[in-house]
Design an enzyme around this catalytic site. Structure first.
Site, short mmCIF file in Angstrom:
data_model
loop_
_atom_site.label_atom_id
_atom_site.label_comp_id
_atom_site.label_asym_id
_atom_site.label_seq_id
_atom_site.Cartn_x
_atom_site.Cartn_y
_atom_site.Cartn_z
N LYS A 1 0.83 -1.22 0.00
CA LYS A 1 0.00 0.00 0.00
C LYS A 1 0.87 1.27 0.00
CE LYS A 1 -2.28 -1.04 3.82
NZ LYS A 1 -1.75 -2.39 4.22
N ARG B 1 -9.94 0.40 8.46
CA ARG B 1 -9.45 -0.93 8.80
C ARG B 1 -10.51 -1.77 9.51
NH1 ARG B 1 -3.65 0.28 8.85
NH2 ARG B 1 -2.40 -1.57 9.15
N ARG C 1 11.37 -5.75 5.45
CA ARG C 1 11.20 -4.33 5.81
C ARG C 1 11.67 -4.09 7.24
NH1 ARG C 1 5.29 -1.74 5.47
NH2 ARG C 1 5.07 -2.72 7.51
N ARG D 1 11.21 -0.92 11.86
CA ARG D 1 9.86 -0.71 12.41
C ARG D 1 9.60 -1.72 13.51
NH1 ARG D 1 4.68 0.38 8.57
NH2 ARG D 1 3.64 -0.90 10.14
N ARG E 1 -0.71 -9.28 13.32
CA ARG E 1 -1.30 -8.27 12.42
C ARG E 1 -2.06 -8.95 11.29
NH1 ARG E 1 3.96 -5.47 11.16
NH2 ARG E 1 2.87 -4.20 9.64
#
Ligand code: AMP
Length: 190
Positions: free
Chosen positions: A14, A89, A128, A134, A145
């Site tokens: 996204k 969401r 990532r 992160r 998640r």
């Protein structure tokens, strides 16, 4: 003025596709994840409230997110279009967005649903995590998640399908090929 929702599981691309679309079309971008991470960095009340949910891979409560979106939308004056990234969401968030947009006599024009196989999502998020550091890109939180995505976020696809604005986009392959699939949908909106 187009209202677009870029939709999909964590790691579906996204953010990456939003960046390309901003450059290609001059759209504005509203990422609730980015806003929340900035609030955490600024140690604001909202940031403090959101941090424990984010670190646990849970969703921040709807009431906090909807208040935040209302404020941000009042400050923004997008000209060509606005990409909602990571929002809505939950179905209540989708309903709140519809209500907010209808106050301005507008609506969600397209939901671009990036579809990527689960093992590829996990692989991308772990990569990532190594690159960006992160805090929620670790295997345990990634799994949580994805569970939360399937239970609470994926049902929104049906909500928008009923409104005739849902578009499934194959989200694997070269970034430019995925952008071309998205652009075909946007260009058909006129
Ligand atoms: P993202 O950067 O979109 O992956 O979001 C990172 C985290 O921020 C999510 O795992 C949630 O904890 C929180 N978050 C972002 N957007 C929302 C939202 N619309 N509703 C609830 N929580 C959110």
């Amino acid at each position: 003025m187009l209202n677009l929702v870029i939709f999909g599981a964590p790691g579906s691309g996204k953010g990456t596709q939003s960046e390309v679309l901003i450059a290609q079309y001059g759209f504005d971008h509203l990422s609730t994840g980015d806003i929340l991470r900035a609030e955490i960095k600024a140690e604001s009340e909202l940031g403090k409230a959101a941090k424990s949910y984010i670190d646990a891979g849970q969703l921040v409560p709807d009431s906090l997110i909807i208040d935040m979106i209302e404020k941000v939308l009042q400050e923004r004056q997008p000209k060509k279009g606005l990409i909602f990234d990571g929002f809505p969401r939950t179905v209540p968030q989708a309903e709140a967005l519809d209500a907010l947009l209808s106050k301005h006599a507008t609506a969600v024009h397209a939901v671009l649903d990036l579809q990527v196989a689960e093992d590829e999502l996990v692989e991308r998020l772990l990569k990532r995590g190594q690159e960006s550091g992160r805090s929620d890109d670790n295997l345990e939180t990634i799994k949580k998640r994805l569970e939360v995505y399937h239970a609470q976020t994926a049902p929104i696809a049906q909500y928008y399908a009923q409104k005739g604005v849902h578009h499934a986009i194959a989200g694997s392959g070269a970034i430019s090929d995925i952008t071309a699939r998205i652009a075909a949908v946007i260009d058909a909106l006129g």
